[in-house]
Motif scaffolding. Structure first.
Motif, PDB file in Angstrom:
ATOM      1  N   SER A 107     -11.285  -3.983  -4.495  1.00 37.04           N
ATOM      2  CA  SER A 107     -11.919  -5.040  -3.727  1.00 37.04           C
ATOM      3  C   SER A 107     -13.415  -4.786  -3.755  1.00 37.04           C
ATOM      4  CB  SER A 107     -11.420  -5.028  -2.279  1.00 37.04           C
ATOM      5  OG  SER A 107     -10.034  -5.299  -2.229  1.00 37.04           O
ATOM      6  N   PHE A 155     -17.371  -6.122  -2.294  1.00 33.09           N
ATOM      7  CA  PHE A 155     -18.045  -6.795  -1.184  1.00 33.09           C
ATOM      8  C   PHE A 155     -19.558  -6.751  -1.397  1.00 33.09           C
ATOM      9  CE2 PHE A 155     -14.235  -6.268   1.555  1.00 33.09           C
ATOM     10  CZ  PHE A 155     -13.631  -5.185   0.954  1.00 33.09           C
ATOM     11  N   LEU A 187     -21.212  -8.869   6.613  1.00 38.63           N
ATOM     12  CA  LEU A 187     -20.499  -9.191   5.387  1.00 38.63           C
ATOM     13  C   LEU A 187     -20.953 -10.540   4.856  1.00 38.63           C
ATOM     14  CD1 LEU A 187     -18.191  -8.492   3.387  1.00 38.63           C
ATOM     15  CD2 LEU A 187     -16.650  -9.734   4.918  1.00 38.63           C
ATOM     16  N   LYS A 215     -16.630 -11.393  -0.118  1.00 41.73           N
ATOM     17  CA  LYS A 215     -15.719 -10.365  -0.610  1.00 41.73           C
ATOM     18  C   LYS A 215     -14.833 -10.918  -1.714  1.00 41.73           C
ATOM     19  CE  LYS A 215     -12.244 -11.305   2.951  1.00 41.73           C
ATOM     20  NZ  LYS A 215     -11.515 -10.776   4.120  1.00 41.73           N
TER      21      LYS A 215
END
Lengths: 117, 114
Positions: free
Chosen positions: A32, A34, A46, A49
């Motif tokens: 993953s 981000f 954030l 993502k």
């Protein structure tokens, strides 16, 4: 082990011009990825993502990033910079569930974005 | 809805002392992670707590320890402080089952060791 390389420590653009912040990653799995932003004296936020769905990911404030497995890259872009975009940007990798690296975020060293009038 | 909160905001300690930093997770979150961010660097993972246990740990010495309470809040303890421990300490919380996918960060505690 996972790792992240942010190719530019500083990027300077004029307001209204495109932004490109470059990031390469290394992982033994399908990770993953981000992007986080950190404004002075504020916490990390954030931006977007990627978690193995669509390779082009749209985030907040007009940012987007494209996951390119063949190039192991996850570059962040924005068509038109705004003064408020000036901040530190971090590319981050995390391994998937079931791997030893799950649950922890591995940060790059950061790219400081300056936006000039 | 309050986000992740940390206390204190700033702290100054002397070499050799011990320090405790505190974190309250976002409402509904059950997992807390701690990161150290030295000046000019990206955050580094210290450890993560879930169900009051340390679930995963980064490359930090045993001087760094933590605790999670039944209400999911957490403490980070650092013993025998070194000058190199001066940094911004960030706490992040995650909702149930999300692990690293959704980590919400607090504003951090700035620790200065003199």
């Amino acid at each position: 082990a996972q790792s992240v390389t942010q190719l530019d420590s500083h990027v300077s653009v004029s307001e209204g011009t495109p932004v490109l912040l470059r990031c390469n990653y290394s992982s033994s799995y399908s990770p993953s990825l981000f992007w986080y932003v950190q404004h002075p004296n504020k916490g990390l936020q954030l931006l977007l993502k990627y978690t193995s769905a669509a390779t082009l990911v749209k985030g907040i404030n007009g940012f987007e990033a494209e996951f390119k497995k063949s190039e192991t890259s996850f570059h962040l872009t924005k068509p038109s910079a705004h003064m408020s975009d000036a901040a530190e940007y971090f590319c981050v990798v995390s391994d998937p569930p079931g791997s030893g690296g799950y649950n922890k975020l591995i940060f790059g060293a950061g790219t400081r974005l300056a936006v000039h009038p | 809805d309050a986000g992740v909160t940390q206390s204190p905001t700033h702290l100054i300690k002397t070499r050799g002392q011990q320090v405790t930093l505190r974190c309250s997770p976002k409402s509904g979150h059950d997992t807390v992670s701690w990161y150290q961010q030295a000046l000019g660097q990206g955050p580094q993972f210290i450890f993560q707590y879930y169900e009051e246990e340390e679930r995963q740990r980064g490359n930090f010495p045993d001087r760094f320890s933590g605790h999670q309470f039944p209400n999911y809040s957490s403490e980070l303890n650092v013993n025998a402080l070194l000058l190199g421990d001066s940094a911004l300490y960030l706490c992040a919380s995650s909702p149930p089952g999300q692990g690293s996918y959704e980590q919400y960060f607090g504003p951090g505690t700035r620790l200065t060791v003199t």
